[in-house]
Every structure is written in structure tokens, then in C-alpha cells.
Design an enzyme around this catalytic site. Structure first.
Site, short mmCIF file in Angstrom:
data_model
loop_
_atom_site.label_atom_id
_atom_site.label_comp_id
_atom_site.label_asym_id
_atom_site.label_seq_id
_atom_site.Cartn_x
_atom_site.Cartn_y
_atom_site.Cartn_z
N ASP A 47 0.83 -1.24 -0.06
CA ASP A 47 0.07 0.06 0.01
C ASP A 47 0.87 1.21 -0.05
OD1 ASP A 47 0.84 0.00 2.65
OD2 ASP A 47 -1.00 0.41 3.33
N SER A 48 2.11 1.01 -0.18
CA SER A 48 3.25 2.18 -0.31
C SER A 48 2.93 2.84 -1.45
CB SER A 48 4.50 1.73 0.03
OG SER A 48 4.81 0.61 -0.86
N ASP A 107 -1.09 -6.35 -0.30
CA ASP A 107 -0.98 -5.69 0.96
C ASP A 107 -2.57 -5.06 1.27
OD1 ASP A 107 0.48 -4.75 3.26
OD2 ASP A 107 1.27 -3.27 2.16
N LYS A 109 -0.58 -9.71 3.04
CA LYS A 109 0.15 -9.16 4.15
C LYS A 109 -0.90 -8.07 5.03
CE LYS A 109 3.52 -5.70 3.98
NZ LYS A 109 3.05 -4.92 4.92
N GLU A 139 -0.78 -5.57 8.81
CA GLU A 139 0.41 -4.69 9.58
C GLU A 139 -0.54 -4.96 10.92
OE1 GLU A 139 0.89 -0.57 8.82
OE2 GLU A 139 1.38 -0.93 6.91
N GLU A 159 10.02 -4.26 10.32
CA GLU A 159 10.52 -3.14 9.26
C GLU A 159 11.01 -2.20 10.32
OE1 GLU A 159 7.43 -0.95 6.94
OE2 GLU A 159 8.67 0.69 6.73
O1 KIV Z 1 3.28 -1.02 1.59
C1 KIV Z 1 4.57 -1.46 1.54
O2 KIV Z 1 5.32 -1.44 0.83
C2 KIV Z 1 5.06 -2.16 2.77
C3 KIV Z 1 6.40 -2.11 3.21
C4 KIV Z 1 6.87 -0.47 3.67
C5 KIV Z 1 7.03 -2.88 4.24
O3 KIV Z 1 4.40 -2.36 3.60
#
Ligand code: KIV
Length: 284
Positions: free
Chosen positions: A46-47, A85, A115, A117, A184
Site C-alpha cells: 500500500d506504499s 497488501d 500481508k 500490519e 520493518e
Molecule cells: O506497503 C509497503 O510497501 C510495505 C512496506 C513498507 C513494508 O508495507
């Protein structure tokens, strides 16, 4: 054609002490370059909110944003393990919502796992998603979706109290059924201890040696300009290459250097026929 790796390969790689290589990608071209280069896994993080969509944080990213970028990445890397994500508020509200949204990643974007968090506080969500049949990677340490609570994009676990909390988070993620975990921006000493404590693979970004390394493609390629975390190693300056290329294009158009005869499609019938037809338009 590359052979697609899966969970059993990743577990074997950990046992054999061979690090997994993991990169983010958000679009078809970078995904295809990563697969061609031989990457083991791709994260559609989600970056993307920050490095592609131009937000100053990841929280505005929606399920629709993530799904559409995951679909593009899957098309670019059909033989690579792709991780979707889960964006902010797609799993926090309830187990039901978490299972539903995890399922959308699998059904609509054909990713291999998701994934999310958090540690202790999201353990029930991880359990619910795993029980629904979706492989999960946990993510602890600097968790960008809760960066507001963490005091910004800051390294975590540098003092004994917060390191102890992270150990509890790591154990909770493993016990909830995640098949691996990402840590991280934590000290390498803590990463080493988490690797001893857990049996699942521990991957790192800004966390020193681990069972695998993740990098944000836009950081390592020099595409993201807003800031560069200390842990980034830049392998190329694509922003500079792109800017220079666009400058050359502008100059050549202005100076009449581009386009030349090499860049056009000439008529396929005698020019006189065209001239006659043009005349008809001018003097009907
Ligand atoms: O969204 C992402 O790219 C991530 C990384 C910062 C670990 O979760």
C-alpha cells in the site's frame, strides 16, 4: 520460463540459509522486469499510495487501488509469488470484513497471499483469514498505517520496553498462523533474536540480516524523491534518466530534430492521388 516459488520453497530456503529476495512492484512493467531478473517474491504494497499516487501517507489507499495494481502486477509477473497488501481499514473493523477483503485479493487479483500490519492486536484477524484458507504474512515494527501512533516513520524497538512488546507481537503473529513475518525498521540485534524465537521465516526491511530482504522498488531505483530512509541502498537513478530523456525530447521537438523521416508512416498510394484528393477539399 522461471519456476514459480511457493511456501515450501521459502521454508526450505530458510532451512538452507538462502535469503529470499523480495521487492515491491505496482505496475506491469516493473513486475515483468522483477520476474525477468529472477526475484523470489513481489509485494504490491500500500506504499503505492505514496510512491505512485502521490499521497503523503498510505492510509488513503483503497481496496480498489490495491486490487487494480495487484492485477497489473500479476499480468506482469505470472510466475512469481505475489503478496497483496491489505490497506488501512480493510481488516481492522471485524473478522468478517478482514476475511471478505482478503478473499477479494485472491479471487479478483489472483495474488498468492496477503500481508497485514500489526501484532497482538491483529492476531485474531490473522487467525480468521488463515482459517478461511488464505496464506498470511505478518508485519511488525514500523507499520506505516499506524505511523501516527508511532510518532512518524521512525525506527522501532530500540529500547528494551518497545523491543519486549515487539517480541510479543512476533510470537502472536506466528501463533495466529501467519506463515512468515516482515519486520520493518528495527535494530539488527532484535531481528536476530526474533529469528531465534520464531520457527517461521522472518523477512526484513531496514532490519539487518534476515531470512529474506524486502526493498521498495521506487527507493532502490531512485524514483521516489520525497525522502529516502537510511536503510535504502539506491541501485539506479531512474528519475534522473527519465528527466534527462524528457528534456532531450523537449529540446529536439523545439529544434525540429524530432520527428525525422524514420519516425513516420508514409502514404501507401501514389502521392499524386493524395494531391488530387486534397485539391477536391480545397476547391470542391
Ligand atoms: O506497503 C509497503 O510497501 C510495505 C512496506 C513498507 C513494508 O508495507
Amino acid at each position: 520460463m522461471v519456476k514459480k516459488k511457493g511456501i515450501t520453497d521459502f521454508i526450505r530456503m530458510k532451512e538452507e540459509n538462502r535469503p529470499v529476495t523480495w521487492i515491491t512492484a505496482y505496475d506491469y512493467p516493473v513486475a515483468s522486469f522483477a520476474e525477468r531478473a529472477g526475484i523470489d517474491m513481489i509485494l504490491v504494497g500500500d506504499s503505492l499510495g505514496m510512491v505512485v499516487l502521490g499521497y503523503d501517507k498510505t492510509n488513503p489507499v483503497t481496496m480498489e487501488d490495491c486490487l487494480s495494481h495487484c492485477q497489473a502486477v500479476r499480468r506482469g509477473a505470472p510466475n512469481t509469488w505475489v503478496v497483496g497488501d491489505m490497506p488501512f481499514m480493510s481488516y481492522q473493523v471485524s473478522d468478517e470484513k478482514a476475511i471478505y477483503n482478503a478473499g477479494r485479493f485472491i479471487k479478483e487479483a489472483d495474488v498468492d497471499c496477503i500481508k497485514l500490519e500489526g501484532g497482538v492486536r491483529v492476531a485474531p484477524r490473522i487467525r480468521a483469514i488463515v482459517d478461511a484458507g488464505v496464506p498470511v504474512i505478518g508485519h511488525i515494527g514500523l507499520t506505516p498505517q499506524s505511523s501516527g501512533q508511532l510518532g512518524g516513520f521512525k525506527a522501532q524497538g530500540r529500547d528494551v520496553k518497545s523491543a519486549r512488546a515487539l517480541l510479543g507481537d512476533a510470537l502472536a503473529v506466528q501463533e495466529a498462523g501467519a506463515y512468515s513475518i516482515l519486520v520493518e525498521a528495527i535494530p539488527p540485534e532484535l531481528t536476530a533474536y526474533i529469528r531465534k524465537l520464531l520457527t517461521i521465516p522472518v523477512y526484513g526491511i531496514g532490519a539487518g540480516p534476515a531470512d529474506g530482504q524486502l526493498v521498495i522498488c521506487s527507493d532502490m531505483l531512485g524514483l521516489f524523491q520525497a525522502f529516502t530512509p537510511k536503510f535504502v541502498k539506491q541501485y539506479a537513478n531512474v528519475a534522473e534518466i527519465e528527466t534527462e530523456a524528457i528534456k532531450s525530447y523537449i529540446r529536439e521537438v523545439k529544434e525540429g530534430i524530432f520527428p525525422t523521416d524514420d519516425h513516420v508512416y508514409h502514404v501507401s498510394e501514389p502521392l499524386e492521388e493524395f494531391e488530387k484528393m486534397f485539391q477536391e477539399f480545397i476547391e470542391p
